[in-house]
Design an enzyme around this catalytic site. Structure first.
Site, short mmCIF file in Angstrom:
data_model
loop_
_atom_site.label_atom_id
_atom_site.label_comp_id
_atom_site.label_asym_id
_atom_site.label_seq_id
_atom_site.Cartn_x
_atom_site.Cartn_y
_atom_site.Cartn_z
N TRP A 132 37.02 -3.22 -91.52
CA TRP A 132 36.97 -4.18 -90.33
C TRP A 132 37.85 -5.53 -90.70
O TRP A 132 37.99 -6.35 -89.85
CB TRP A 132 35.44 -5.24 -90.23
CG TRP A 132 35.14 -5.29 -91.82
CD1 TRP A 132 34.36 -4.47 -92.62
CD2 TRP A 132 35.40 -6.37 -92.61
NE1 TRP A 132 34.27 -5.15 -93.66
CE2 TRP A 132 34.74 -6.27 -93.83
CE3 TRP A 132 36.11 -7.68 -92.39
CZ2 TRP A 132 35.06 -7.42 -94.95
CZ3 TRP A 132 36.16 -8.58 -93.30
CH2 TRP A 132 35.62 -8.53 -94.68
N ASN A 133 38.63 -5.87 -91.99
CA ASN A 133 39.43 -6.95 -92.05
C ASN A 133 40.76 -7.27 -91.42
O ASN A 133 40.98 -8.20 -91.16
CB ASN A 133 39.63 -7.06 -93.60
CG ASN A 133 40.52 -6.05 -94.19
OD1 ASN A 133 40.53 -4.80 -93.58
ND2 ASN A 133 41.02 -6.38 -95.44
N LYS A 156 37.13 6.45 -87.16
CA LYS A 156 35.90 5.98 -87.41
C LYS A 156 36.15 4.68 -87.94
O LYS A 156 36.62 4.48 -89.17
CB LYS A 156 35.24 7.14 -88.37
CG LYS A 156 34.07 6.35 -89.14
CD LYS A 156 32.95 5.92 -88.17
CE LYS A 156 31.76 5.11 -89.27
NZ LYS A 156 31.98 3.84 -88.95
N GLU A 230 43.74 4.00 -99.43
CA GLU A 230 44.06 2.56 -99.75
C GLU A 230 42.90 1.89 -99.75
O GLU A 230 42.01 1.63 -98.92
CB GLU A 230 44.97 2.16 -98.38
CG GLU A 230 45.77 1.19 -98.69
CD GLU A 230 45.25 -0.39 -98.73
OE1 GLU A 230 45.04 -0.68 -99.67
OE2 GLU A 230 45.14 -0.63 -97.54
N CYS A 264 42.92 -6.71 -99.16
CA CYS A 264 42.77 -6.05 -100.31
C CYS A 264 44.20 -6.51 -101.09
O CYS A 264 44.12 -6.42 -102.45
CB CYS A 264 43.20 -4.50 -100.03
SG CYS A 264 44.43 -4.33 -98.95
O1 LIG Z 1 43.34 -5.44 -96.65
C1 LIG Z 1 44.68 -5.16 -96.78
C2 LIG Z 1 45.71 -5.77 -96.24
C3 LIG Z 1 46.63 -4.76 -95.45
C4 LIG Z 1 47.80 -5.25 -95.04
O2 LIG Z 1 48.19 -6.60 -95.09
O3 LIG Z 1 48.78 -4.54 -94.77
#
Ligand SMILES: O=CCCC(=O)O
Length: 453
Positions: A132-133, A156, A230, A264
């Protein structure tokens, strides 16, 4: 388990929509359609697929505000950041539109044969399990190269961004993609497990937690299906004694506070050498205080709520346990429901949750290093391996450390960030495989050796 998903605006708790999980029968139909579409889709030229990318890009630009609103409502990201997320998707699409033909062209290799080459053939239906981020960006990062290589995709998505998942499905259809080329499914964990096992699905791309990665890799491994994972990260941000803080402090703060710390690749562990420690803390705190806090939909807001209260509670647990073990609060550390004040923790040491675990919220964990060597040792002391960033004026000396860090990325005087032109992915508990660039589009293809004598 309820048979409904309810999405809410994290800032107010207001209910946005309700969605029903699909039945097993509906999901089987999605899979069959995906396979049917693949048989035709794979035969089209790459040019016919890149033309669709151009349409997709235009629609995204046209509907940028609408999609940014949806992202912000579902997961609470400031509107400004949601707009930037859509713009990044456009950049990605345009990048593959320009380069996919070259990336996927047969690669001649001279041997004693009359002709020998690698042919990059699509695999079939690929399942994407996304978080979701970055509700649009992560999906596009998976789907654009996957579809352009001639595969079909099933998404999904995380439950709290189901509206985004359906909007993306609609977007592909509006751009003229065959109806089942990209499908969103609304499925339970149990149903996802069955989908991974289904013969129609040839591979899985997952962006998510380490725990989810281990589960998906185990199931897919049993069925000998490829995975690209990832997962989480615990990136070190090393500040060496000669770092130019005047120039870089804004970037350093952004490296931690982007997306309310829910990224992340955010800087999570600030490893600062003794000589610059006090100066760094002072400047870091001053810069942090400048961040404009407010309602997510206010275009001026730079930092707001986290996406869910339970996520903020987990951050609180990590901070509290670290404090019990000797860490100190230098700034912030107030929480109300899903709101976590930007926080600086100092005296953080290996063994504390703030050092060992991924803290997915606006908390900077600061550790003092005796010297440069000690700083790199501390940085490498992590189960995760997404990326390391170093701030220094001595680039030549720092280059020598590149090989000592096992991460998927090493950035000097810049925050670790994804870029369509560069490979993106991790090592160790951060996963494996690469997304973006040429590496990314070649993950879900059969690299077929052709030999003509
Ligand atoms: O949560 C990961 C960030 C992913 C990104 O910025 O490509």
């Amino acid at each position: 388990m309820s048979n409904h998903i309810i999405t809410k605006y994290p800032f107010t708790g207001e209910v946005l929509a309700e969605y029903k999980y699909q039945s097993n029968e509906e999901i089987s139909q999605c899979l069959l359609k995906s396979q049917g579409t693949f048989e035709k889709w794979k035969k089209g030229s790459i040019l016919s697929r890149t033309k669709l990318l151009d349409k997709l890009s235009l629609i995204l630009i046209e509907r940028k505000e609408e999609y940014a609103n949806l992202i912000t409502q579902e997961m609470g990201k400031p509107y400004k950041e949601s707009i930037a997320e859509i713009e990044k998707c456009v950049w990605l699409i345009d990048f593959y539109s320009k380069n996919a033909e070259e990336f996927l062209a047969d690669e001649l290799i001279e041997t004693e044969a009359q002709e020998s080459f690698i042919s990059y053939d699509p695999l079939g239906c690929i399942l994407g399990i996304m978080p979701w981020n970055y509700p649009f960006w992560q999906v596009f990062r998976f789907a654009i190269p996957t579809l352009t290589a001639g595969n079909t995709a099933i998404l999904k998505h995380a439950n709290n961004v189901t509206g985004c998942a359906l909007a993306i499905q609609d977007l592909f259809r509006t751009a003229g993609y065959p109806a089942s080329c990209f499908q969103t499914i609304i499925a339970t964990h149990k149903q996802v497990e069955k989908i991974i096992k289904n013969d129609i699905v040839k591979a899985v791309s997952l962006t998510g937690s380490e725990k989810a990665g281990r589960t998906v890799a185990r199931i897919a491994g049993q069925y000998l299906k490829k995975t690209v994972l990832e997962l989480g990260g615990n990136n070190a941000c090393i500040i060496l004694k000669d770092a130019d803080l005047n120039t870089h402090i804004e970037t350093i703060v952004k490296a931690r506070m982007q997306n309310a710390g829910q990224s992340c690749i955010a800087a999570k562990r600030f490893i600062v050498v003794e000589e610059i420690y006090e100066e760094f803390l002072k400047e870091f705190k001053e810069e942090l205080k400048k961040i404009k806090f407010g309602a997510p939909l206010d275009p001026k807001t730079e930092l707001s709520t986290m996406a869910r209260e339970d996520l903020a509670e987990e951050v609180q647990r990590q901070v509290d346990e670290s404090i019990n073990q000797g860490a100190k609060v230098y700034l912030g550390n107030k929480r109300e429901k899903a709101f976590y004040e930007p926080t600086i923790l100092i005296d953080v040491k290996p063994g504390m949750p703030a050092f060992d675990e991924e803290v997915f919220g606006p908390v900077a964990a600061v550790t003092k290093a005796k010297n440069q060597e000690h700083a790199f040792e501390l940085a490498e002391n992590s189960n995760f391996g997404l990326g390391t960033m170093v701030f220094t004026e001595n680039i030549e000396a720092t280059r020598k450390q590149i090989g000592n860090i096992q991460d998927g990325a090493f950035f000097i005087n810049e925050l670790v960030k994804s870029d369509p032109r560069l490979p993106f992915g991790g090592t160790k508990a951060s996963g494996y495989g690469r997304e973006l660039s040429r590496e990314g589009i070649l993950e879900f293809v059969n690299k077929k050796t052709v030999y003509i004598k």
